[in-house]
Design a protein around this motif. Structure first.
Motif, PDB file in Angstrom:
ATOM      1  N   ASP A 235       0.834  -1.207   0.000  1.00  0.00           N
ATOM      2  CA  ASP A 235       0.000   0.000   0.000  1.00  0.00           C
ATOM      3  C   ASP A 235       0.869   1.257   0.000  1.00  0.00           C
ATOM      4  O   ASP A 235       0.518   2.273  -0.593  1.00  0.00           O
ATOM      5  CB  ASP A 235      -0.901   0.038   1.241  1.00  0.00           C
ATOM      6  CG  ASP A 235      -1.904  -1.088   1.290  1.00  0.00           C
ATOM      7  OD1 ASP A 235      -2.425  -1.485   0.223  1.00  0.00           O
ATOM      8  OD2 ASP A 235      -2.175  -1.588   2.408  1.00  0.00           O
ATOM      9  N   ILE A 236       2.001   1.184   0.658  1.00  0.00           N
ATOM     10  CA  ILE A 236       2.877   2.342   0.866  1.00  0.00           C
ATOM     11  C   ILE A 236       3.903   2.498  -0.254  1.00  0.00           C
ATOM     12  O   ILE A 236       4.347   3.611  -0.549  1.00  0.00           O
ATOM     13  CB  ILE A 236       3.555   2.220   2.250  1.00  0.00           C
ATOM     14  CG1 ILE A 236       2.481   2.371   3.318  1.00  0.00           C
ATOM     15  CG2 ILE A 236       4.666   3.229   2.429  1.00  0.00           C
ATOM     16  CD1 ILE A 236       2.927   2.058   4.707  1.00  0.00           C
ATOM     17  N   ARG A 237       4.259   1.404  -0.904  1.00  0.00           N
ATOM     18  CA  ARG A 237       5.317   1.422  -1.921  1.00  0.00           C
ATOM     19  C   ARG A 237       5.180   2.565  -2.936  1.00  0.00           C
ATOM     20  O   ARG A 237       6.170   3.252  -3.219  1.00  0.00           O
ATOM     21  CB  ARG A 237       5.383   0.071  -2.634  1.00  0.00           C
ATOM     22  CG  ARG A 237       6.538  -0.045  -3.625  1.00  0.00           C
ATOM     23  CD  ARG A 237       6.594  -1.421  -4.277  1.00  0.00           C
ATOM     24  NE  ARG A 237       6.676  -2.489  -3.307  1.00  0.00           N
ATOM     25  CZ  ARG A 237       7.804  -2.920  -2.730  1.00  0.00           C
ATOM     26  NH1 ARG A 237       8.946  -2.348  -3.045  1.00  0.00           N
ATOM     27  NH2 ARG A 237       7.782  -3.905  -1.864  1.00  0.00           N
ATOM     28  N   PRO A 238       4.002   2.847  -3.527  1.00  0.00           N
ATOM     29  CA  PRO A 238       3.930   3.944  -4.511  1.00  0.00           C
ATOM     30  C   PRO A 238       4.340   5.300  -3.920  1.00  0.00           C
ATOM     31  O   PRO A 238       5.010   6.079  -4.596  1.00  0.00           O
ATOM     32  CB  PRO A 238       2.463   3.940  -4.952  1.00  0.00           C
ATOM     33  CG  PRO A 238       1.996   2.537  -4.699  1.00  0.00           C
ATOM     34  CD  PRO A 238       2.727   2.103  -3.450  1.00  0.00           C
ATOM     35  N   ALA A 239       3.970   5.578  -2.688  1.00  0.00           N
ATOM     36  CA  ALA A 239       4.352   6.848  -2.051  1.00  0.00           C
ATOM     37  C   ALA A 239       5.865   6.908  -1.846  1.00  0.00           C
ATOM     38  O   ALA A 239       6.492   7.954  -2.053  1.00  0.00           O
ATOM     39  CB  ALA A 239       3.622   7.021  -0.721  1.00  0.00           C
ATOM     40  N   LEU A 240       6.456   5.794  -1.448  1.00  0.00           N
ATOM     41  CA  LEU A 240       7.910   5.772  -1.253  1.00  0.00           C
ATOM     42  C   LEU A 240       8.634   5.934  -2.592  1.00  0.00           C
ATOM     43  O   LEU A 240       9.622   6.666  -2.684  1.00  0.00           O
ATOM     44  CB  LEU A 240       8.345   4.476  -0.566  1.00  0.00           C
ATOM     45  CG  LEU A 240       9.852   4.351  -0.315  1.00  0.00           C
ATOM     46  CD1 LEU A 240      10.370   5.506   0.538  1.00  0.00           C
ATOM     47  CD2 LEU A 240      10.161   3.010   0.334  1.00  0.00           C
TER      48      LEU A 240
END
Length: 174
Positions: A43-48
């Motif tokens: 879920d967080i990977r795209p933001a990182l």
């Protein structure tokens, strides 16, 4: 044992995965870092990845703290303001200390390292951050020298019926 901090580290798969783990665990522990629990690393990977792109293009810097075992324990991103009339201050985003390390003073250490990194950036006179109201974060940041300079009531919708203030904090560097 204190954390070992690095500004602008090389992005490796180990570092990427470590940041994803911290971001996931902080979020799932109730931390106000841009997501609402429950989340997975995916879920967080795209933001990182967007943060890494900003770093590669020179718009953002990363400060990371590693614990005595070499694991990522704390992170913060310093991001240049792109508006030509506001380049004299930067944003501080995604300030995180892994839950297993909270309460040890590492948050203060992380903010001190972020301030040091900001002072090394040409033309930067202040650090600005936004934090979610209702969690006591503004008291923590104030204890580290930040001043509340604005508040937008109910600007952050955590869930239906759970709106929080967006608290704007500023640390002047000059």
């Amino acid at each position: 044992m204190p954390l070992t901090f690095t500004a602008d580290p090389a992005i490796t798969p180990t570092l990427r995965d470590g940041i994803l783990d911290v971001w996931t665990d902080v979020t799932n522990a109730g931390g106000a870092v841009g997501f609402v629990a429950p989340v997975t690393p995916e879920d967080i990977r795209p933001a990182l990845l967007r943060q890494f792109t900003d770093m590669a293009e020179g718009r953002s810097r990363l400060v990371v703290g590693h614990d005595e075992d070499g694991r990522v324990a704390a992170t913060a991103f310093l991001t240049r303001n792109t508006h030509r009339l506001m380049t004299h201050w930067i944003w501080l985003y995604t300030v995180m200390v892994h839950p297993r390390h909270q309460g040890k003073g590492y948050g203060r250490d992380l903010l001190a390292e972020a301030e040091k990194a900001a002072r090394a950036m040409d033309g930067v006179e202040a650090i600005r951050l936004g934090c979610r109201g209702g969690l006591g974060l503004e008291r923590f940041y104030a204890s580290c020298g930040y001043k509340e300079v604005g508040r937008v009531p109910d600007a952050i919708r955590v869930a239906p019926g759970d709106d929080r203030d967006d608290v704007i904090m500023l640390l002047t560097l000059t």
